[in-house]
Design a protein around this motif. Structure first.
Motif, PDB file in Angstrom:
ATOM      1  N   GLU A 120      15.182  74.615  78.100  1.00 46.02           N
ATOM      2  CA  GLU A 120      15.047  74.089  76.739  1.00 46.02           C
ATOM      3  C   GLU A 120      15.505  75.110  75.704  1.00 46.02           C
ATOM      4  N   ILE A 121      15.276  76.399  75.979  1.00 47.48           N
ATOM      5  CA  ILE A 121      15.720  77.416  75.026  1.00 47.48           C
ATOM      6  C   ILE A 121      17.240  77.535  75.037  1.00 47.48           C
ATOM      7  N   GLU A 122      17.860  77.430  76.209  1.00 44.89           N
ATOM      8  CA  GLU A 122      19.322  77.476  76.256  1.00 44.89           C
ATOM      9  C   GLU A 122      19.927  76.274  75.537  1.00 44.89           C
ATOM     10  N   LYS A 123      19.294  75.117  75.655  1.00 44.07           N
ATOM     11  CA  LYS A 123      19.778  73.941  74.919  1.00 44.07           C
ATOM     12  C   LYS A 123      19.609  74.145  73.419  1.00 44.07           C
ATOM     13  N   LEU A 124      18.495  74.761  73.039  1.00 37.23           N
ATOM     14  CA  LEU A 124      18.286  75.053  71.624  1.00 37.23           C
ATOM     15  C   LEU A 124      19.319  76.074  71.132  1.00 37.23           C
ATOM     16  N   PRO A 140      16.169  79.981  58.380  1.00 36.03           N
ATOM     17  CA  PRO A 140      15.497  79.320  59.515  1.00 36.03           C
ATOM     18  C   PRO A 140      15.073  77.882  59.222  1.00 36.03           C
ATOM     19  N   ALA A 141      14.607  77.627  57.983  1.00 43.05           N
ATOM     20  CA  ALA A 141      14.187  76.264  57.656  1.00 43.05           C
ATOM     21  C   ALA A 141      15.366  75.289  57.741  1.00 43.05           C
ATOM     22  N   VAL A 147      18.843  71.140  63.541  1.00 42.26           N
ATOM     23  CA  VAL A 147      18.802  70.914  65.001  1.00 42.26           C
ATOM     24  C   VAL A 147      17.744  69.890  65.394  1.00 42.26           C
ATOM     25  N   GLY A 148      16.882  69.512  64.453  1.00 41.54           N
ATOM     26  CA  GLY A 148      15.918  68.442  64.704  1.00 41.54           C
ATOM     27  C   GLY A 148      14.983  68.704  65.867  1.00 41.54           C
ATOM     28  N   ASP A 149      14.892  67.747  66.780  1.00 44.30           N
ATOM     29  CA  ASP A 149      13.925  67.807  67.869  1.00 44.30           C
ATOM     30  C   ASP A 149      14.238  68.880  68.908  1.00 44.30           C
ATOM     31  N   ALA A 150      15.350  69.536  68.778  1.00 48.65           N
ATOM     32  CA  ALA A 150      15.643  70.630  69.710  1.00 48.65           C
ATOM     33  C   ALA A 150      14.657  71.786  69.536  1.00 48.65           C
ATOM     34  N   THR A 166       9.722  77.191  68.959  1.00 47.95           N
ATOM     35  CA  THR A 166      10.642  77.818  69.908  1.00 47.95           C
ATOM     36  C   THR A 166      11.858  78.456  69.233  1.00 47.95           C
ATOM     37  N   LEU A 167      12.046  78.206  67.933  1.00 46.34           N
ATOM     38  CA  LEU A 167      13.261  78.685  67.269  1.00 46.34           C
ATOM     39  C   LEU A 167      13.423  80.206  67.319  1.00 46.34           C
TER      40      LEU A 167
END
Length: 395
Positions: A120-124, A140-141, A147-150, A166-167
């Motif tokens: 999930e972090i690699e997808k983010l 960051p905001a 990126v929405g739901d990522a 997770t950002l």
């Protein structure tokens, strides 16, 4: 550390000389990148340390430093131990390589304790690279919105570990990979508001390369000192220094590049004082993080200004205030009072005309160019008020 062969004042004066803190480079016209390449990466924690260090070494004003930041000739990056330093462009690849393990460790901890997965972090990470550009910084905001739901919230367990979403994990990995860089929104190194832009910076460099850089800046230094700076294990530090041509100094655990050994042997400490006002995290201290070597024993026993009773200056791992140095010895402490626009200090030596001029010059530099001299991002006029009061009470 000092021996009959190598008096401590000689070591201190040599460190000061190698750190460009003896006044010999004030008229050279060196830019920020040249100073950092010669004297070492400047630790940055949202305070004034990089500005104070470059001013003390080469007389550089804020405009020159900010211009170098804007041109990416110098940049604040996660480097040794994953900590942020201001580096010259020639060292970006090595600095990133030196800090690469830190975000990986943060991800491993999040996997273990917060149920985060690498996938999930690699997808983010991929989603962040798709919404960021090389020219238009996003804070960051804005990245979260784009990126929405990522991005996934991590709830109370995450907040307890300093990760609300997770950002930050993705941003840390992307910075360490040279795919993203953090840009101060107002161009200043002493204020922590950032945007992120895409980057294509190679990440490469060996432990031996880091060791070579370190000993060029900090020698004489011990393997223990190098381990502190690098975060390496004893085995890795030993392997990293093995290819280097280092000479032990007699009676000490200190090492110096052989090419500098003769110069050091012939070096004579200056008889005339040269005072510099530095941040407590300046490289003069932090490259070794061995505070007693910069102190006379009587000064080490002095109390920490504004701290709880019983704490002495020499027992601290790091200075709890900014410092005044003369030929490598810490001869005073200082802070900046924003209300009075005044530099307040406690001296360990009598004030001569040179010391008064150094204090006045730094006070003017802060007042006219910086506005404040924060030690770190959370430092504030209110938080340092007890130290300032203690300085004034001591006269």
């Amino acid at each position: 550390m000092a021996t009959s062969e190598i008096p401590l004042p000689k070591l201190r004066a040599w460190w000061s000389h190698r750190q460009w803190l003896d006044g010999g480079h004030l008229a050279d016209g060196a830019g920020p990148a040249e100073v950092l390449a010669a004297t070492g990466w400047a630790r940055s924690v949202g305070g004034a340390a990089p500005y104070l260090g470059l001013y003390a070494r080469a007389g550089l004003g804020r405009a020159a430093v900010d211009a170098a930041v804007a041109a990416v000739a110098v940049h604040e990056l996660p480097a040794a131990r994953g900590c942020t330093y201001v580096l010259p462009a020639a060292d970006y690849a090595l600095g990133l390589a030196a800090g690469a393990a830190a975000p990986e460790g943060e991800l491993a901890a999040a996997e273990k304790h917060l149920g985060v997965t690498r996938d999930e972090i690699e997808k983010l990470c991929l989603a962040v690279t798709q919404v960021t550009s090389p020219t238009q910084p996003l804070d960051p905001a804005a990245i979260r919105e784009a990126v929405g739901d990522a991005v996934r919230p991590l709830g109370e367990p995450g907040k307890k570990r300093g990760l609300s979403t997770t950002l930050p994990l993705a941003l840390g990995l992307l910075q360490a990979r040279g795919a993203l860089r953090r840009v101060p929104v107002n161009g200043r190194l002493d204020q922590q508001r950032y945007g992120y832009v895409g980057w294509d910076q190679p990440v490469k460099g060996s432990a031996a390369e880091l060791a070579e850089r370190y000993f060029s800046w900090a020698a004489p230094a011990s393997l223990k000192h190098f381990r502190w700076f690098s975060g390496f294990t004893a085995a890795t530090a030993k392997a990293a220094t093995a290819p280097l041509d280092l000479t032990p100094l007699p009676g000490t655990d200190l090492l110096i590049p052989t090419e500098l050994a003769e110069e050091f042997a012939e070096f004579t400490p200056p008889t005339t004082p040269h005072y510099t006002l530095l941040a407590g995290i300046d490289g003069l201290h932090l490259l070794h993080r061995d505070l007693p070597r910069l102190l006379d024993p009587a000064d080490a026993a002095l109390p920490v200004p504004g701290a709880k009773s019983g704490r002495s200056f020499g027992s601290e791992a790091d200075p709890q205030t900014h410092v005044i140095a003369d030929r490598g010895r810490i001869v005073g402490l200082w802070e900046y009072d924003t209300t009075a626009e005044q530099l307040v200090h406690k001296l360990f030596v009598p004030a001569d005309s040179a010391l008064r001029a150094a204090i006045a010059g730094t006070e003017r530099f802060i007042r006219e160019q910086l506005g404040d001299a924060r030690g770190f991002s959370l430092d504030s006029p209110k938080s340092r008020a007890p130290k300032i009061a203690a300085f004034r009470a001591a006269g």
